[in-house]
Design a protein around this motif. Structure first.
Motif, PDB file in Angstrom:
ATOM      1  N   CYS A 112       5.698  68.157  66.479  1.00 46.34           N
ATOM      2  CA  CYS A 112       4.683  69.175  66.158  1.00 46.34           C
ATOM      3  C   CYS A 112       4.096  69.770  67.431  1.00 46.34           C
ATOM      4  N   ARG A 123       6.597  72.185  69.109  1.00 42.82           N
ATOM      5  CA  ARG A 123       6.760  73.446  68.383  1.00 42.82           C
ATOM      6  C   ARG A 123       5.532  74.332  68.495  1.00 42.82           C
ATOM      7  N   SER A 124       4.367  73.748  68.669  1.00 37.64           N
ATOM      8  CA  SER A 124       3.139  74.537  68.691  1.00 37.64           C
ATOM      9  C   SER A 124       2.725  74.878  70.113  1.00 37.64           C
ATOM     10  N   SER A 154       5.505  75.441  73.082  1.00 44.33           N
ATOM     11  CA  SER A 154       6.356  76.631  72.943  1.00 44.33           C
ATOM     12  C   SER A 154       5.729  77.865  73.569  1.00 44.33           C
ATOM     13  N   ASP A 212      11.030  80.775  67.699  1.00 45.73           N
ATOM     14  CA  ASP A 212      10.433  80.299  66.474  1.00 45.73           C
ATOM     15  C   ASP A 212       9.443  81.334  65.939  1.00 45.73           C
ATOM     16  N   THR A 269       5.873  80.733  67.035  1.00 40.88           N
ATOM     17  CA  THR A 269       5.538  81.148  68.392  1.00 40.88           C
ATOM     18  C   THR A 269       5.277  82.644  68.464  1.00 40.88           C
TER      19      THR A 269
END
Length: 787
Positions: A107, A110-111, A114, A422, A425
């Protein structure tokens, strides 16, 4: 025009602070002020104090015992003592299970990672795997090294940040706060020079993001950013590595550029969020943007000979030229490892954002610095420049998306390299950029009500941008039957249905954004609140214009604006259910909704409204406030009950207590866990100050009294048993067995068991003084008997 600054308590907010969005609703509080504050028995006032008190207690329960607690200092700072005798090695250092840790790390990557590059991911992953290997192989008496403990601190912050976007973010909030406090205890050690390292800077940056994720400090993070900036400047990160006299590896140079780039982003974003001066200019640094090198490329070309233990380790160049001339070997330049800017890497988004940094810095200075106010002509010129930069950024992201799509089909690419941008993002980039555009025009938004033609463009920009921001954060209203824990996933899945493309104005919203912007804490939560309040202000302006034209509510308000107001009202309550302890947002939305309804009925319009109708609307506003507080009270009481149970369970787990409530201290003596040790002295100070009748916090005092009575009864029983054992001893029986030879302490060897038998009795009787058993071996042989 909006005031240059707003003073609230001890703080001064600039024009970019979200509090400027509620200035248009000040008349609500003026209408109900007399009915709320005239009497001390006002239900609105009493319930407000009750909820504020419960909120403070809930936050104190999440923190736990006094900070820094003994468990933090022993498990984090010393690294040699464990706080639990648990058979699970990770629990002794406050870490979750490996499965949950893997999910939280994913997590985080990805958050936050990124968009803001802080870590070298392959190196972090190797140290992460090595940590779990060492924990699985470690025994109870083999603690981690000091370097390993520093990585544990870094890992805890990663876990705390990742918990904000995890599906179980509500249940993980308390644990995330504990992880943050453990890291804060480590960074607060008085070892200032040892913290001037790249790893310490990484921990400081992660600490700021963890504060936002856990909602600790709010906009006060801007103050701590100043400490971070000066630490980086003191380490020379504001100078490009090519300009420094000390030679360094490619990895070290690139990491310095990446971290400095992230610090610049944090400085500008927190300045905009806090409404404070940015205190930085383009002339204060010459560090160039990071190279377009993915972590995998750096790892392949530079880290081939690295042990992976530290970023600053010497790394030998991996080329023939350096091998032939080892004494004058030059490290591989970053340009040889960098990819073309058109090719997507893990650094592409950060580099694209860096192109707009100077312009965003200018916006912050215009809004919050001490210089002369920005004229409307200057604001329009800055708007044109910003929109041009935003269009270029959008095109760059689209090119990256196309390049990443093409690279996804290329099987020769490095495994694990990012194949596509993503959606989450990209959404964060648009949210960040639109916020600057919104804040640039907010100072002229209020003036547009009186100067409709002069500031009409700013009013249009504020309204349209606020609608876009809200739609990017909120997928819509969720069915009330859906639990709050599942609200983000339900809303996102509903938006992904086949009917999604057929409905205009719908935006695909990731559940991670919903957890942060509507159910969590931090900058995204404040941004969604600011956007929705501006939408409500636009709806109010339309009603005022309608009244001025004599329409008296007959002209309908834009349906998309009313839908946002109803949705914001719904999600503000969902945020409280998710753990928010500030109920004022939900209270404000109920008041706004009731005022807009009264304005549509003509209860405030000058031609038709009378003093009686205004008083009727004021009473309706008070009733709406009472209803909102009544809805929040059971939610707060339930959070309080859960917090008490979690705090008690955490104390038992941390101290490895058996079911009876006894714990063996570090000195070997038995002790009792007290409610103060469980909940902390801060909580009891709040409880003792409570003067609210029938407040649920009184249950804590009742629990304390029960525990104290049980402890007193247990102590009395132990004392009675001890006296009984003493009286049962025969007085004729000698204290020690007969000894045939003279007692010479130098000649007689006592077994450890003999000492164990004698010492408890000697200590319990408090016989003699000085060294242990000095009363027995000293010159006065009858001292013990005479006593």
């Amino acid at each position: 025009m909006t005031s240059r600054s707003v003073m609230h308590k001890t703080r001064l907010f600039g024009q970019s602070h979200w509090v400027n969005s509620i200035v248009g609703f000040r008349d609500i509080f003026e209408m109900i002020d007399q009915q709320v504050t005239d009497t001390a028995a006002s239900k609105v006032y009493v319930d407000m104090q009750r909820l504020k008190h419960l909120g403070r207690i809930i936050k104190a329960l999440r923190v736990g015992s006094s900070w820094p607690s003994p468990s933090m200092s022993m498990s984090v700072t010393q690294g040699t003592l464990t706080t639990s005798s648990s058979s699970d090695p990770h629990k002794r250092y406050g870490l979750p299970s490996r499965q949950l840790a893997d999910e939280l790390v994913a997590c985080y990557l990805r958050s936050t990672e990124s968009l803001y590059r802080i870590l070298h991911v392959p190196l972090f992953q190797r140290e992460y795997d090595a940590l779990w290997t060492s924990l699985n192989e470690a025994t109870t008496n083999s603690p981690l090294t000091k370097a390993d403990m520093a990585f544990v601190v870094q890992l805890k912050l990663v876990l705390a940040i990742g918990a904000a976007t995890h599906p179980s973010h509500i249940d993980l909030r308390t644990r995330a706060i504990h992880w943050f406090h453990a890291a804060q205890a480590w960074i607060a050690e008085p070892e200032y020079k040892s913290h001037l390292t790249i790893q310490a800077l990484q921990i400081q940056i992660l600490l700021l993001f963890a504060r936002e994720a856990t909602g600790i400090g709010g906009a006060l993070i801007w103050i701590s950013v100043g400490d971070l900036l000066r630490s980086a400047v003191y380490m020379g990160l504001h100078r490009d590595p090519d300009h420094l006299p000390k030679r360094m590896t490619v990895l070290a140079a690139e990491m310095r550029r990446r971290i400095w780039n992230t610090i610049l982003e944090v400085v500008v974003s927190t300045s905009l969020d806090a409404g404070g001066p940015v205190m930085l200019s383009d002339s204060d640094f010459d560090t160039r943007p990071p190279s377009n090198c993915g972590d995998e490329q750096l790892d392949e070309s530079v880290l081939a000979q690295s042990t992976g233990s530290t970023i600053q380790a010497d790394i030998q160049a991996n080329n023939k030229a350096s091998a032939e001339t080892p004494t004058t070997a030059a490290l591989t330049p970053a340009s040889q490892t960098a990819r073309p800017l058109s090719e997507f890497t893990s650094m592409s988004v950060a580099i694209a954002l860096r192109e707009t940094l100077s312009l965003r810095l200018t916006v912050c200075k215009v809004l919050n610095d001490m210089g002369p106010p920005c004229t409307y002509a200057d604001a329009l010129r800055l708007d044109r420049r910003f929109r041009a930069a935003y269009r270029n950024l959008t095109r760059t992201l689209q090119q990256y998306t196309a390049a990443a799509t093409a690279a996804a089909a290329d099987t020769s690419e490095q495994a694990g390299a990012p194949k596509t941008i993503d959606h989450y993002t990209v959404a964060l980039v648009h949210l960040a950029m639109r916020r600057y555009l919104l804040c640039l025009h907010i100072p002229f938004f209020g003036a547009s009500l009186h100067e409709k033609t002069t500031y009409a463009y700013s009013r249009s920009v504020v309204c349209d941008t606020a609608v876009r921001l809200w739609q990017a954060c909120c997928p819509g209203i969720v069915d009330a039957s859906v639990p709050t824990a599942d609200a983000a996933e339900f809303a996102a899945n509903e938006a992904k249905q086949t009917s999604f493309e057929q409905k205009p104005g719908r935006t695909l919203v990731d559940p991670e954004i919903v957890r942060q912007a509507l159910l969590g804490a931090g900058a995204l939560r404040r941004l969604s609140m600011q956007a929705s309040l501006l939408v409500a202000a636009e709806a109010k302006f339309q009603l005022i214009e309608d009244d001025d034209l004599g329409q008296n509510g007959r002209t309908p308000i834009r349906q998309d604006l009313m839908a946002i107001i109803q949705t914001a009202l719904h999600w503000s309550l969902r945020g409280i259910e998710a753990g928010e302890t500030n109920f004022k947002g939900y209270l404000l939305w109920n008041l706004i909704d009731k005022q807009l309804d009264g304005m549509r009925r003509g209860m405030m319009a000058a031609p038709t409204a009378s003093a009686e109708s205004r008083m009727t609307l004021a009473r309706e506003l008070v009733a709406a406030a009472e209803q909102a507080e009544a809805e929040c009270t059971p939610i707060f009481e339930a959070m309080l009950a859960r917090g008490q149970q979690q705090a008690h369970d955490s104390a038992l787990q941390a101290l490895a207590l058996p079911s009876g409530g006894h714990v063996v201290g570090y000195g070997g003596a038995a002790s009792e866990i007290t409610p103060v040790e469980t909940f902390g002295p801060e909580l009891y100070n709040l409880v003792r100050m409570c003067r609210i009748k029938d407040c649920p916090c009184q249950a804590i005092i009742h629990t304390q009294q029960q525990d104290q009575q049980q402890q007193q009864a247990l102590a009395a029983a132990q004392l009675a048993e001890h006296h009984h054992n003493l009286q049962s001893l025969s007085m004729q029986q000698p204290l020690m067995p007969d000894i045939q030879q003279p007692l010479d302490p130098m000649a007689v060897e006592f077994a450890a068991d003999s000492w164990d038998l004698i010492m408890p009795e000697a200590q319990s009787l408090n016989i003699g003084s000085g060294e242990p058993l000095s009363w027995l071996f000293g010159g006065e042989t009858a001292q013990g008997i005479l006593w």
